[in-house]
Write a protein that holds these residues in place. Structure first.
Motif, PDB file in Angstrom:
ATOM      1  N   ARG A   1     -14.269  38.864  27.353  1.00 21.24           N
ATOM      2  CA  ARG A   1     -15.618  39.366  27.596  1.00 21.24           C
ATOM      3  C   ARG A   1     -16.612  38.738  26.631  1.00 21.24           C
ATOM      4  O   ARG A   1     -16.302  38.526  25.456  1.00 21.24           O
ATOM      5  CB  ARG A   1     -15.666  40.894  27.424  1.00 21.24           C
ATOM      6  CG  ARG A   1     -15.036  41.665  28.549  1.00 21.24           C
ATOM      7  CD  ARG A   1     -14.803  43.109  28.153  1.00 21.24           C
ATOM      8  NE  ARG A   1     -13.769  43.213  27.121  1.00 21.24           N
ATOM      9  CZ  ARG A   1     -13.406  44.354  26.546  1.00 21.24           C
ATOM     10  NH1 ARG A   1     -14.028  45.490  26.876  1.00 21.24           N
ATOM     11  NH2 ARG A   1     -12.457  44.366  25.630  1.00 21.24           N
TER      12      ARG A   1
ATOM     13  N   ALA B   1     -21.035  48.341  28.288  1.00 22.97           N
ATOM     14  CA  ALA B   1     -20.948  48.304  29.747  1.00 22.97           C
ATOM     15  C   ALA B   1     -21.532  47.030  30.341  1.00 22.97           C
ATOM     16  O   ALA B   1     -21.185  46.646  31.457  1.00 22.97           O
ATOM     17  CB  ALA B   1     -21.659  49.523  30.346  1.00 22.97           C
TER      18      ALA B   1
ATOM     19  N   THR C   1     -16.646  39.092  36.481  1.00 21.23           N
ATOM     20  CA  THR C   1     -17.118  40.426  36.095  1.00 21.23           C
ATOM     21  C   THR C   1     -16.903  41.451  37.193  1.00 21.23           C
ATOM     22  O   THR C   1     -16.391  42.556  36.946  1.00 21.23           O
ATOM     23  CB  THR C   1     -18.604  40.370  35.708  1.00 21.23           C
ATOM     24  OG1 THR C   1     -18.787  39.399  34.663  1.00 21.23           O
ATOM     25  CG2 THR C   1     -19.087  41.729  35.228  1.00 21.23           C
ATOM     26  N   ASP C   2     -17.284  41.130  38.423  1.00 24.02           N
ATOM     27  CA  ASP C   2     -17.162  42.092  39.521  1.00 24.02           C
ATOM     28  C   ASP C   2     -15.706  42.498  39.737  1.00 24.02           C
ATOM     29  O   ASP C   2     -15.403  43.678  39.945  1.00 24.02           O
ATOM     30  CB  ASP C   2     -17.742  41.504  40.807  1.00 24.02           C
ATOM     31  CG  ASP C   2     -19.261  41.396  40.764  1.00 24.02           C
ATOM     32  OD1 ASP C   2     -19.875  42.055  39.897  1.00 24.02           O
ATOM     33  OD2 ASP C   2     -19.831  40.649  41.585  1.00 24.02           O
TER      34      ASP C   2
ATOM     35  N   ARG D   1     -14.487  44.748  36.809  1.00 28.30           N
ATOM     36  CA  ARG D   1     -15.038  46.103  36.879  1.00 28.30           C
ATOM     37  C   ARG D   1     -14.389  46.908  37.983  1.00 28.30           C
ATOM     38  O   ARG D   1     -14.173  48.118  37.849  1.00 28.30           O
ATOM     39  CB  ARG D   1     -16.554  46.035  37.057  1.00 28.30           C
ATOM     40  CG  ARG D   1     -17.276  45.587  35.791  1.00 28.30           C
ATOM     41  CD  ARG D   1     -18.769  45.477  35.975  1.00 28.30           C
ATOM     42  NE  ARG D   1     -19.417  45.065  34.725  1.00 28.30           N
ATOM     43  CZ  ARG D   1     -20.686  44.703  34.627  1.00 28.30           C
ATOM     44  NH1 ARG D   1     -21.469  44.708  35.704  1.00 28.30           N
ATOM     45  NH2 ARG D   1     -21.190  44.350  33.450  1.00 28.30           N
TER      46      ARG D   1
ATOM     47  N   GLU E   1     -11.062  47.970  36.591  1.00 25.85           N
ATOM     48  CA  GLU E   1     -11.232  49.064  35.629  1.00 25.85           C
ATOM     49  C   GLU E   1     -11.482  50.386  36.338  1.00 25.85           C
ATOM     50  O   GLU E   1     -10.947  51.431  35.947  1.00 25.85           O
ATOM     51  CB  GLU E   1     -12.383  48.734  34.679  1.00 25.85           C
ATOM     52  CG  GLU E   1     -12.072  47.609  33.691  1.00 25.85           C
ATOM     53  CD  GLU E   1     -13.300  47.152  32.929  1.00 25.85           C
ATOM     54  OE1 GLU E   1     -14.415  47.623  33.263  1.00 25.85           O
ATOM     55  OE2 GLU E   1     -13.151  46.324  32.017  1.00 25.85           O
TER      56      GLU E   1
END
Length: 325
Positions: free
Chosen positions: A91, A96, A125-126, A129, A132
């Motif tokens: 990251r 967030a 990223t998408d 997320r 997660e």
């Protein structure tokens, strides 16, 4: 003779090719292990939050998320010498808004052009997320299932100790499980529509619905008095226990009066359950049975609140105070 389908001219340029891969979230970069410098194209510069095309490696390392930095530095260093395809994720940034990047290429001499090791950065990223969110949902589901089994075991043990017969045991346990099912259904729907908050008035009305035609019931709980879905079973148990006792000994046993009020007072929820005098001939609740133990455990241990119950010739006055979570 068919036209040549090969791309030519403006259709096959570095700019058009770069634009295509950028639209796919892929940035181009190269770095020199000896100079400790990185060259970044425009998309990579956006990833790293810099306007400079030539940046020191150590400067980039400081932008890596603190939890990922050490492992990412080891992978990055290994990519300079190990002659094999590599892919490592990390990251950029904190919190967030951090961006997930996957560094991909071939290590060693195969990835070198002169002094520079060439590779790509891919914005993932998408996908990260989404992963997660899926992991969080799975963990939450496991936690809820575990809690439900805990409640089921506790209820079964408590009802079994007090049951006077097998039919009485089956009826009481079935009724209590039915309430938990109703509460869970309400919580699930509210979790979908209202970020997990459940209005205590809705829950109380659902549990008291079977008695509405036989008693004078008033539920006056303000809209701000809500609970998160992970605590709804506790409140359901409390309302159900009070309603069950009332149906046996109090207002709900013979068309009496019951008033439930709820208010937010600072950082606490205050609920008051008041009943008129028990009808003539009804047994009097002593407040020392397993229902009382269940209320005490739920309010004091689970919800970390307090309660007071007074039973006299005028009826029942029950008040509880629970911190807002």
């Amino acid at each position: 003779m068919a036209d040549d389908p090969a791309l030519t001219g403006d259709e096959w340029t570095l700019a058009s090719f770069t634009g295509a891969i950028h639209r796919g979230g892929v940035g181009l970069w190269a770095w020199s292990p000896e100079r400790r410098l990185a060259q970044l194209d425009s998309l990579c510069r956006a990833f790293w939050g810099t306007t400079e095309p030539l940046v020191g490696i150590d400067t980039l390392f400081t932008k890596v998320n603190a939890e990922d930095r050490h492992g990412m530095m080891l992978d990055w260093t290994a990519s300079a010498t190990e002659p094999q395809p590599y892919s490592f994720d990390f990251r950029i940034g904190e919190g967030a808004e951090a961006r997930w990047i996957s560094a991909r290429g071939v290590g060693g001499d195969a990835g070198r052009v002169g002094d520079w090791v060439q590779a790509i950065f891919l914005d993932i990223t998408d996908r990260k997320r989404a992963e997660e969110a899926e992991h969080l949902l799975t963990a939450e589901l496991a936690h809820r299932v575990s809690n439900m089994f805990t409640v089921a075991r506790a209820l079964t043990a408590i009802v079994a100790r007090e049951a006077k017969s097998t039919p009485h045991f089956a009826e009481d346990l079935s009724r209590r499980f039915g309430v938990l099912h109703e509460a869970t259904t309400l919580a699930t729907r509210s979790h979908k529509l209202d970020q997990g908050n459940v209005r205590l008035r809705d829950l109380a009305e659902r549990i008291l619905a079977p008695y509405q035609h036989d008693a004078n019931i008033t539920v006056d709980v303000e809209d701000a008095a809500v609970t998160s879905s992970d605590r709804i079973n506790d409140y359901a148990m409390i309302f159900h226990e009070l309603a069950t006792n009332s149906a046996k000994y109090g207002a709900l046993s013979a068309g009496g009066r019951l008033t439930l009020t709820g208010r937010i007072d600072g950082d606490a929820v205050k609920l008051t359950w008041e009943e008129g005098a028990a009808p003539s001939g009804a047994a009097k609740a002593e407040g020392t049975g397993f229902g009382s133990r269940l209320l005490k455990q739920t309010i004091e241990r689970s919800l970390r609140g307090s309660f007071q119950r007074i039973i006299d010739d005028g009826g029942l006055h029950f008040a509880m105070v629970v911190p807002v979570k």
